[in-house]
Design a protein around this motif. Structure first.
Motif, PDB file in Angstrom:
ATOM      1  N   LEU A  62       1.578  19.022   5.768  1.00 26.04           N
ATOM      2  CA  LEU A  62       1.303  17.894   5.111  1.00 26.04           C
ATOM      3  C   LEU A  62       1.698  17.925   3.824  1.00 26.04           C
ATOM      4  CD1 LEU A  62      -2.576  18.260   5.943  1.00 26.04           C
ATOM      5  CD2 LEU A  62      -0.839  16.765   7.103  1.00 26.04           C
ATOM      6  N   ILE A  63       2.091  18.854   3.160  1.00 26.67           N
ATOM      7  CA  ILE A  63       2.953  18.700   1.859  1.00 26.67           C
ATOM      8  C   ILE A  63       4.224  18.376   1.932  1.00 26.67           C
ATOM      9  CG2 ILE A  63       3.483  20.260  -0.244  1.00 26.67           C
ATOM     10  CD1 ILE A  63       0.762  21.753  -0.232  1.00 26.67           C
ATOM     11  N   GLY A  64       4.811  18.824   2.859  1.00 31.42           N
ATOM     12  CA  GLY A  64       6.119  18.584   3.046  1.00 31.42           C
ATOM     13  C   GLY A  64       6.307  17.307   3.676  1.00 31.42           C
ATOM     14  N   TYR A  65       5.367  16.990   4.538  1.00 34.17           N
ATOM     15  CA  TYR A  65       5.709  15.290   4.768  1.00 34.17           C
ATOM     16  C   TYR A  65       5.442  14.401   3.650  1.00 34.17           C
ATOM     17  CZ  TYR A  65       4.514  11.022   7.446  1.00 34.17           C
ATOM     18  OH  TYR A  65       4.506   9.837   7.955  1.00 34.17           O
ATOM     19  N   PHE A  66       4.277  14.582   3.065  1.00 40.14           N
ATOM     20  CA  PHE A  66       4.063  13.557   1.882  1.00 40.14           C
ATOM     21  C   PHE A  66       4.919  13.655   0.778  1.00 40.14           C
ATOM     22  CE2 PHE A  66      -0.204  13.331   4.189  1.00 40.14           C
ATOM     23  CZ  PHE A  66      -0.057  12.055   4.676  1.00 40.14           C
ATOM     24  N   VAL A  67       5.081  14.580   0.283  1.00 35.79           N
ATOM     25  CA  VAL A  67       6.121  14.979  -0.878  1.00 35.79           C
ATOM     26  C   VAL A  67       7.606  14.472  -0.563  1.00 35.79           C
ATOM     27  CG1 VAL A  67       7.120  16.542  -2.509  1.00 35.79           C
ATOM     28  CG2 VAL A  67       4.865  16.773  -1.807  1.00 35.79           C
ATOM     29  N   GLY A  68       8.096  14.791   0.711  1.00 35.30           N
ATOM     30  CA  GLY A  68       9.479  14.425   1.196  1.00 35.30           C
ATOM     31  C   GLY A  68       9.343  12.786   0.969  1.00 35.30           C
ATOM     32  N   HIS A  69       8.592  12.085   1.505  1.00 36.35           N
ATOM     33  CA  HIS A  69       8.535  10.545   1.676  1.00 36.35           C
ATOM     34  C   HIS A  69       8.268  10.318   0.160  1.00 36.35           C
ATOM     35  CE1 HIS A  69       8.484   9.511   5.839  1.00 36.35           C
ATOM     36  NE2 HIS A  69       7.736  10.437   6.129  1.00 36.35           N
ATOM     37  N   LEU A  70       7.270  10.882  -0.670  1.00 35.42           N
ATOM     38  CA  LEU A  70       7.419  10.472  -1.972  1.00 35.42           C
ATOM     39  C   LEU A  70       8.647  10.296  -2.580  1.00 35.42           C
ATOM     40  CD1 LEU A  70       5.511   9.417  -4.208  1.00 35.42           C
ATOM     41  CD2 LEU A  70       5.056  11.873  -4.724  1.00 35.42           C
ATOM     42  N   LEU A  71       9.423  11.197  -2.341  1.00 38.16           N
ATOM     43  CA  LEU A  71      10.682  11.400  -2.965  1.00 38.16           C
ATOM     44  C   LEU A  71      12.019  10.582  -2.416  1.00 38.16           C
ATOM     45  CD1 LEU A  71      10.679  15.265  -3.610  1.00 38.16           C
ATOM     46  CD2 LEU A  71      10.114  13.525  -5.302  1.00 38.16           C
ATOM     47  N   THR A  72      11.639  10.196  -1.279  1.00 42.35           N
ATOM     48  CA  THR A  72      12.757   9.288  -0.568  1.00 42.35           C
ATOM     49  C   THR A  72      11.855   8.045   0.028  1.00 42.35           C
ATOM     50  OG1 THR A  72      12.356  10.622   1.440  1.00 42.35           O
ATOM     51  CG2 THR A  72      14.066  11.213  -0.025  1.00 42.35           C
ATOM     52  N   LEU A  73      10.981   7.559  -0.620  1.00 40.66           N
ATOM     53  CA  LEU A  73      10.310   6.409  -0.108  1.00 40.66           C
ATOM     54  C   LEU A  73      11.002   5.066   0.218  1.00 40.66           C
ATOM     55  CD1 LEU A  73       7.333   5.771   0.701  1.00 40.66           C
ATOM     56  CD2 LEU A  73       6.910   5.085  -1.557  1.00 40.66           C
ATOM     57  N   SER A  74      11.962   4.929  -0.492  1.00 42.27           N
ATOM     58  CA  SER A  74      12.760   3.579  -0.428  1.00 42.27           C
ATOM     59  C   SER A  74      13.571   3.729   0.892  1.00 42.27           C
ATOM     60  CB  SER A  74      13.710   3.368  -1.256  1.00 42.27           C
ATOM     61  OG  SER A  74      14.645   4.483  -1.536  1.00 42.27           O
ATOM     62  N   SER A  75      13.962   5.032   1.417  1.00 45.76           N
ATOM     63  CA  SER A  75      14.834   4.905   2.708  1.00 45.76           C
ATOM     64  C   SER A  75      13.807   5.106   4.115  1.00 45.76           C
ATOM     65  CB  SER A  75      15.965   5.932   2.376  1.00 45.76           C
ATOM     66  OG  SER A  75      15.415   7.269   1.996  1.00 45.76           O
ATOM     67  N   ALA A  76      12.636   5.959   3.623  1.00 46.34           N
ATOM     68  CA  ALA A  76      11.984   6.124   4.895  1.00 46.34           C
ATOM     69  C   ALA A  76      10.349   6.204   4.543  1.00 46.34           C
ATOM     70  CB  ALA A  76      12.217   7.848   5.108  1.00 46.34           C
ATOM     71  N   PRO A  77       9.965   5.165   4.964  1.00 47.18           N
ATOM     72  CA  PRO A  77       8.239   4.906   4.753  1.00 47.18           C
ATOM     73  C   PRO A  77       7.605   5.557   5.348  1.00 47.18           C
ATOM     74  CG  PRO A  77       9.280   2.860   5.749  1.00 47.18           C
ATOM     75  CD  PRO A  77      10.558   3.894   5.309  1.00 47.18           C
ATOM     76  N   ILE A  78       6.263   5.885   5.059  1.00 45.02           N
ATOM     77  CA  ILE A  78       5.354   6.616   5.914  1.00 45.02           C
ATOM     78  C   ILE A  78       4.888   5.806   6.963  1.00 45.02           C
ATOM     79  CG2 ILE A  78       3.068   7.415   6.009  1.00 45.02           C
ATOM     80  CD1 ILE A  78       3.391   8.373   3.070  1.00 45.02           C
ATOM     81  N   THR A  79       4.759   6.139   8.199  1.00 47.98           N
ATOM     82  CA  THR A  79       4.389   5.268   9.218  1.00 47.98           C
ATOM     83  C   THR A  79       3.410   5.623  10.163  1.00 47.98           C
ATOM     84  OG1 THR A  79       5.740   6.489  10.955  1.00 47.98           O
ATOM     85  CG2 THR A  79       7.079   5.008   9.557  1.00 47.98           C
ATOM     86  N   ALA A  80       2.803   4.599  10.977  1.00 50.49           N
ATOM     87  CA  ALA A  80       1.773   5.081  11.924  1.00 50.49           C
ATOM     88  C   ALA A  80       1.842   5.971  12.686  1.00 50.49           C
ATOM     89  CB  ALA A  80       1.129   3.630  12.419  1.00 50.49           C
ATOM     90  N   SER A  81       3.015   6.197  13.253  1.00 48.30           N
ATOM     91  CA  SER A  81       3.467   7.382  14.245  1.00 48.30           C
ATOM     92  C   SER A  81       3.254   8.666  13.620  1.00 48.30           C
ATOM     93  CB  SER A  81       4.812   7.065  14.874  1.00 48.30           C
ATOM     94  OG  SER A  81       4.633   5.890  15.481  1.00 48.30           O
ATOM     95  N   GLY A  82       3.761   8.855  12.511  1.00 43.78           N
ATOM     96  CA  GLY A  82       3.715  10.046  11.760  1.00 43.78           C
ATOM     97  C   GLY A  82       2.374  10.557  11.368  1.00 43.78           C
ATOM     98  N   LEU A  83       1.751   9.515  10.886  1.00 49.91           N
ATOM     99  CA  LEU A  83       0.334   9.690  10.336  1.00 49.91           C
ATOM    100  C   LEU A  83      -0.514  10.331  11.597  1.00 49.91           C
ATOM    101  CD1 LEU A  83      -0.373   7.220   7.610  1.00 49.91           C
ATOM    102  CD2 LEU A  83       0.212   9.281   7.231  1.00 49.91           C
ATOM    103  N   LEU A  84      -0.337   9.570  12.624  1.00 53.53           N
ATOM    104  CA  LEU A  84      -1.311   9.750  14.081  1.00 53.53           C
ATOM    105  C   LEU A  84      -0.733  11.334  14.387  1.00 53.53           C
ATOM    106  CD1 LEU A  84      -1.371   6.442  15.592  1.00 53.53           C
ATOM    107  CD2 LEU A  84      -3.292   7.654  14.868  1.00 53.53           C
TER     108      LEU A  84
END
Length: 360
Positions: A62-84
């Motif tokens: 969970l930390i890796g997913y959210f922190v990784g997205h936070l640092l690269t949010l412009s190129s890879a947004p959080i999605t419904a598939s990933g969260l599910l």
């Protein structure tokens, strides 16, 4: 690709550095593994080894997913598939945590009763299935589809009701298969790493052949292939970090917390990438170990019914890894050889997936 690598590196670092902390905390609180009295005699020395290490895998992922997205949010947004998929992993992890806690609190090797555990798996799987056919994107693609799938969706729609039933069956089967494999130090963790690596590759391949971008004969109707690859990568990284401490001789066990969570994650990845039946090949070792239990129990009960005094045992002990322990194989020999078998299944599955992409 940057999000995949960064997220995986973060989750691996968290698991690698966080697991020894968990070992100390669990040891101080007396959260040690109970050993079955009818299990292999060599396992007696493992009594008291800290368990519930799956909490580290879940938290690191969970930390890796959210922190990784936070640092690269412009190129890879959080999605419904990933969260599910993360919801499915975490929900089943909670079911496993309750099971582990009961074992430790009651000082016994059995936790939740099978009916209660199955009910928990069904609730989490059913919620996942219901939510996965919602949240369409701009191309009307949802995280899951109403079709069965192998390399792509096939056949007619099975409808929402049968989809929920099918997902519950998949969730229960996959999570219990990983749970049965988690019988030797590092066996389930190493096998899961190989299958997760396959899903990183599959997600990347589907991204590069996305029907919404490149409309060709062999494109993929998958909602969020990049984020699915990110989820597989963070789990891969977390398992790598955990395996450092879980490899023989293990200093901590993942417990049902980890095995059910990993099984749920693999199931979610298969559903969201439209490779449900391909998972049977990619996770071939999980299938073989599960079948060994089914065969052992089935033959034993049938033969006991016919001749109560002389029931038949196909294996010296099930699951299959314990049979080889009873034969006399060293634990590390079994683990490494089973990893090799798991690797061959993953290679076969990826080969089928790749060949299936070529024009017919």
């Amino acid at each position: 690709m940057r999000t995949i690598l960064l997220s995986a590196a973060i989750s691996m670092a968290v698991a690698l550095l966080g697991t020894p902390i968990a070992i100390r905390v669990f040891t101080q609180r007396g959260l040690g593994q109970e050993i079955r009295s009818d299990g292999p005699a060599t396992h007696a020395s493992k009594r008291g080894t800290p368990t519930m290490g799956g909490t580290v895998i879940i938290i690191a992922s969970l930390i890796g997913y959210f922190v990784g997205h936070l640092l690269t949010l412009s190129s890879a947004p959080i999605t419904a598939s990933g969260l599910l998929v993360l919801f499915l992993m975490t929900g089943l992890g909670v079911v496993g945590f309750v099971d582990d806690f009961i074992k430790l609190y009651m000082q016994r090797s059995l936790g939740l009763r099978s009916g209660a555990k199955l009910a928990g798996q069904a609730i989490v799987g059913g919620l996942f299935a219901i939510m996965a056919v919602h949240y369409p994107d701009g191309y009307d693609l949802t995280p899951a589809s109403l079709h069965l799938s192998f390399l792509y969706d096939f056949g007619i729609s099975i409808g929402p009701i049968f989809l929920v039933v099918w997902v519950i069956v998949m969730v229960a089967g996959t999570s219990n298969a990983v749970n049965l494999t988690d019988g030797l130090d590092g066996l389930a963790t190493g096998t899961a790493i190989l299958v997760l690596a396959a899903y990183v590759i599959i997600g990347n391949w589907q991204l590069r052949n996305d029907c919404t971008v490149l409309l060709t004969q062999n494109c993929y109707d998958v909602r969020d292939p990049l984020d699915i690859a990110v989820v597989a990568a963070v789990l891969l990284g977390a398992c790598f970090g955990f395996l450092w401490w879980n490899a023989p001789p293990a200093k901590i066990f993942m417990g049902d917390t980890g095995s059910l969570a990993l099984g749920g994650a693999l199931c979610g990845l298969a559903i969201t990438t439209r490779t449900e039946f391909l998972l049977l090949i990619l996770g071939g070792l999980f299938v073989i170990i599960t079948l060994s239990v089914v065969i052992q129990v089935g033959v034993f009960k049938l033969s006991k019914y016919r001749d109560p005094k002389n029931p038949i045992r196909v294996f010296r002990m099930a699951p299959l890894q314990h049979h080889f322990e009873q034969v006399g194989w060293a634990e590390t020999t079994i683990v490494v050889r089973f990893w090799l078998i798991a690797g061959m299944f993953v290679a076969l599955g990826l080969g089928i997936f790749y060949v299936g992409w070529f024009p017919k």
